[in-house]
Design an enzyme around this catalytic site. Sequence first.
Site: not given
Length: 279
Positions: A55, A113
């Site tokens: 991110y 992830h």
Amino acid sequence: MTGQQPRSHEDTPHADEMPMLGLGTWQNDDPEECRTAVETALNAGYRHVDTAQVYGNEAEVGEGIERANVDREDVFLATKVWIENLAPEDVHETARASLDRLGVDSVDLLYVHWPAHEYEPEPTLDAFNELYDDGLVDRIGVSNFQPDQLAEAVDVSAAPVFANQFECHPLLQQRDLRDACAEHDVEVVAYSPLARGEVFRIEELTDIADKHDASAAQVSLAWLREKGVTTIPKATSEAHVLDNLKSLALDLDDEDVAAIDAIDRANRRVDPDFGPWNR
């Protein structure tokens, strides 16, 4: 109902529990907007913040936590190791770098992830277990794992797999995956719980919202909570932060839940080429 049973939610739980409503920060890449959103959410009553290496905002998330009038130990903080960093030596190096960016000694939850690129179940999860044993992460989790991948992860990991984070909302209900998590005693965390805004255009949800003098967002979040699912909706404005928070006070009745259960769609909003369902 299928999947996990609902859990109680405390307004300000200690971080030894995972609050059922958190702040998502995916695509919140404006630095000051991200800091302010985290600070605003925590001051409003949120106690769960979710970020990830990819991110690009871990530093801003950490700064937002620092600015809030909340003790760090009362915040459930989660981040994720990106797919290019899942070889064991990279797990160690980049997880420590994440802690440095966040400005913390440890995180409450560290996720794989995606099961993609450098992910190999035993070597990757062994590295996560070492971080767990060293006290750098309190819990390990996985994200976007399908039932067979989840079962394998649970089998090879010495430390418990605490959570599986994946897209889940009334338009992608993921019953089989929620059931798999329940079978393995793994918490479900839903990202994009508002279907990237699509819930505001679904008649069943807007009708229920009108009935309760609520928003469609609140209805979606309350339905997921009824299923025992933790949600991490992204919100940047104070209005959206507070609107999502009000979902904790919304109690859906059996008729509402049945109407949402009956929505017959499979509208996946996050669908990268490397998603395990595309293999």
